[in-house]
Design a protein around this motif. Structure first.
Motif, PDB file in Angstrom:
ATOM      1  N   SER A 127       0.844  -1.198   0.000  1.00 55.74           N
ATOM      2  CA  SER A 127       0.000   0.000   0.000  1.00 55.74           C
ATOM      3  C   SER A 127       0.879   1.249   0.000  1.00 55.74           C
ATOM      4  O   SER A 127       2.079   1.177   0.291  1.00 55.74           O
ATOM      5  CB  SER A 127      -0.905   0.023   1.233  1.00 55.74           C
ATOM      6  OG  SER A 127      -0.119   0.172   2.407  1.00 55.74           O
ATOM      7  N   ARG A 128       0.272   2.387  -0.282  1.00 51.64           N
ATOM      8  CA  ARG A 128       0.967   3.667  -0.181  1.00 51.64           C
ATOM      9  C   ARG A 128       1.424   3.882   1.263  1.00 51.64           C
ATOM     10  O   ARG A 128       2.517   4.384   1.501  1.00 51.64           O
ATOM     11  CB  ARG A 128       0.049   4.806  -0.616  1.00 51.64           C
ATOM     12  CG  ARG A 128      -0.321   4.785  -2.086  1.00 51.64           C
ATOM     13  CD  ARG A 128      -1.356   5.856  -2.415  1.00 51.64           C
ATOM     14  NE  ARG A 128      -0.832   7.190  -2.248  1.00 51.64           N
ATOM     15  CZ  ARG A 128      -0.223   7.894  -3.202  1.00 51.64           C
ATOM     16  NH1 ARG A 128      -0.075   7.383  -4.407  1.00 51.64           N
ATOM     17  NH2 ARG A 128       0.227   9.108  -2.952  1.00 51.64           N
ATOM     18  N   GLU A 129       0.561   3.515   2.209  1.00 51.96           N
ATOM     19  CA  GLU A 129       0.891   3.692   3.632  1.00 51.96           C
ATOM     20  C   GLU A 129       2.112   2.875   4.016  1.00 51.96           C
ATOM     21  O   GLU A 129       2.953   3.327   4.793  1.00 51.96           O
ATOM     22  CB  GLU A 129      -0.313   3.305   4.512  1.00 51.96           C
ATOM     23  CG  GLU A 129      -1.521   4.211   4.347  1.00 51.96           C
ATOM     24  CD  GLU A 129      -2.329   3.950   3.071  1.00 51.96           C
ATOM     25  OE1 GLU A 129      -3.017   4.888   2.620  1.00 51.96           O
ATOM     26  OE2 GLU A 129      -2.243   2.838   2.501  1.00 51.96           O
ATOM     27  N   GLU A 130       2.216   1.672   3.450  1.00 55.28           N
ATOM     28  CA  GLU A 130       3.394   0.844   3.743  1.00 55.28           C
ATOM     29  C   GLU A 130       4.664   1.473   3.170  1.00 55.28           C
ATOM     30  O   GLU A 130       5.717   1.437   3.811  1.00 55.28           O
ATOM     31  CB  GLU A 130       3.203  -0.574   3.203  1.00 55.28           C
ATOM     32  CG  GLU A 130       4.313  -1.512   3.652  1.00 55.28           C
ATOM     33  CD  GLU A 130       4.116  -2.951   3.204  1.00 55.28           C
ATOM     34  OE1 GLU A 130       5.009  -3.751   3.494  1.00 55.28           O
ATOM     35  OE2 GLU A 130       3.098  -3.273   2.563  1.00 55.28           O
TER      36      GLU A 130
ATOM     37  N   ASP B  25       5.190   4.651   2.908  1.00 61.71           N
ATOM     38  CA  ASP B  25       5.513   5.719   3.860  1.00 61.71           C
ATOM     39  C   ASP B  25       6.124   5.152   5.150  1.00 61.71           C
ATOM     40  O   ASP B  25       7.065   5.732   5.699  1.00 61.71           O
ATOM     41  CB  ASP B  25       4.274   6.549   4.177  1.00 61.71           C
ATOM     42  CG  ASP B  25       3.835   7.408   3.003  1.00 61.71           C
ATOM     43  OD1 ASP B  25       4.678   7.740   2.136  1.00 61.71           O
ATOM     44  OD2 ASP B  25       2.636   7.743   2.947  1.00 61.71           O
ATOM     45  N   GLN B  26       5.613   4.018   5.615  1.00 59.45           N
ATOM     46  CA  GLN B  26       6.181   3.385   6.817  1.00 59.45           C
ATOM     47  C   GLN B  26       7.617   2.949   6.567  1.00 59.45           C
ATOM     48  O   GLN B  26       8.491   3.161   7.411  1.00 59.45           O
ATOM     49  CB  GLN B  26       5.327   2.191   7.249  1.00 59.45           C
ATOM     50  CG  GLN B  26       3.975   2.573   7.788  1.00 59.45           C
ATOM     51  CD  GLN B  26       3.048   1.376   7.948  1.00 59.45           C
ATOM     52  OE1 GLN B  26       3.335   0.267   7.530  1.00 59.45           O
ATOM     53  NE2 GLN B  26       1.888   1.632   8.564  1.00 59.45           N
TER      54      GLN B  26
ATOM     55  N   TYR C 185       3.387   4.153  -6.370  1.00 54.56           N
ATOM     56  CA  TYR C 185       3.914   5.072  -5.355  1.00 54.56           C
ATOM     57  C   TYR C 185       5.227   4.471  -4.866  1.00 54.56           C
ATOM     58  O   TYR C 185       5.292   3.270  -4.585  1.00 54.56           O
ATOM     59  CB  TYR C 185       2.894   5.184  -4.223  1.00 54.56           C
ATOM     60  CG  TYR C 185       3.226   6.195  -3.149  1.00 54.56           C
ATOM     61  CD1 TYR C 185       3.273   7.556  -3.422  1.00 54.56           C
ATOM     62  CD2 TYR C 185       3.455   5.777  -1.846  1.00 54.56           C
ATOM     63  CE1 TYR C 185       3.538   8.480  -2.426  1.00 54.56           C
ATOM     64  CE2 TYR C 185       3.718   6.691  -0.838  1.00 54.56           C
ATOM     65  CZ  TYR C 185       3.764   8.037  -1.133  1.00 54.56           C
ATOM     66  OH  TYR C 185       4.027   8.955  -0.143  1.00 54.56           O
TER      67      TYR C 185
ATOM     68  N   TYR D 117       4.867   0.521  -4.321  1.00 56.18           N
ATOM     69  CA  TYR D 117       3.491   0.010  -4.298  1.00 56.18           C
ATOM     70  C   TYR D 117       2.961   0.149  -5.700  1.00 56.18           C
ATOM     71  O   TYR D 117       2.983   1.242  -6.281  1.00 56.18           O
ATOM     72  CB  TYR D 117       2.622   0.788  -3.317  1.00 56.18           C
ATOM     73  CG  TYR D 117       1.152   0.530  -3.522  1.00 56.18           C
ATOM     74  CD1 TYR D 117       0.624  -0.751  -3.350  1.00 56.18           C
ATOM     75  CD2 TYR D 117       0.297   1.542  -3.932  1.00 56.18           C
ATOM     76  CE1 TYR D 117      -0.719  -1.010  -3.565  1.00 56.18           C
ATOM     77  CE2 TYR D 117      -1.049   1.304  -4.144  1.00 56.18           C
ATOM     78  CZ  TYR D 117      -1.551   0.024  -3.965  1.00 56.18           C
ATOM     79  OH  TYR D 117      -2.874  -0.226  -4.192  1.00 56.18           O
TER      80      TYR D 117
END
Length: 132
Positions: A83-86, A88-89, A112, A128
């Motif tokens: 995911s995009r959130e991953e 960023d993490q 991303y 991602y």
């Protein structure tokens, strides 16, 4: 004729620093492939192996100089994210481990991504890509 496996061999200046960096990122050591000249980690679900040799050992084994990564690049290893959130993490995890972010995080076509360098300048990116 078929090859059974593929792995990478890279040169590093400090095995302890390399070990700490990839351990801090959460990558798994590759069994007993550890010596005064080598540390090895597995990456991803298919356990892609990257062996990190001391500069001296890799030069002796290849009978040539290793690349000066401050002036160029040898390869960029791509690591998938869900995911995009991953992404960023992972960006924060890499920063906290001492990696250098050289690109992003940013949109790339329908995906991303961000790119980073390890302590010796080896390049990676987390990506991602929807549907991958």
């Amino acid at each position: 004729m078929e090859t059974r496996m593929i792995w990478a061999n890279l040169a590093v200046s400090d095995l302890d620093k390399t070990t700490k960096f990839y351990t801090d990122l959460g990558f798994k050591p590759n069994g007993t492939n550890v010596s005064s000249e080598l540390v090895s980690f597995t990456f991803g679900n298919d356990n892609f192996i990257i062996n990190f040799f001391t500069v001296e050992r890799l030069k002796a084994g290849t009978k040539m100089e290793v690349a000066d990564l401050t002036h160029g690049n040898e390869v960029i290893f791509s690591l998938s994210a869900d995911s995009r959130e991953e992404v960023d993490q992972w960006t924060q995890i890499v920063k906290d481990a001492g990696g250098v972010i050289f690109s992003g995080p940013e949109d790339f076509q329908k995906g991303y991504t961000f790119g980073f360098s390890d302590p010796d300048g080896h390049k990676f990116n987390f990506l991602y890509w929807p549907g991958m």
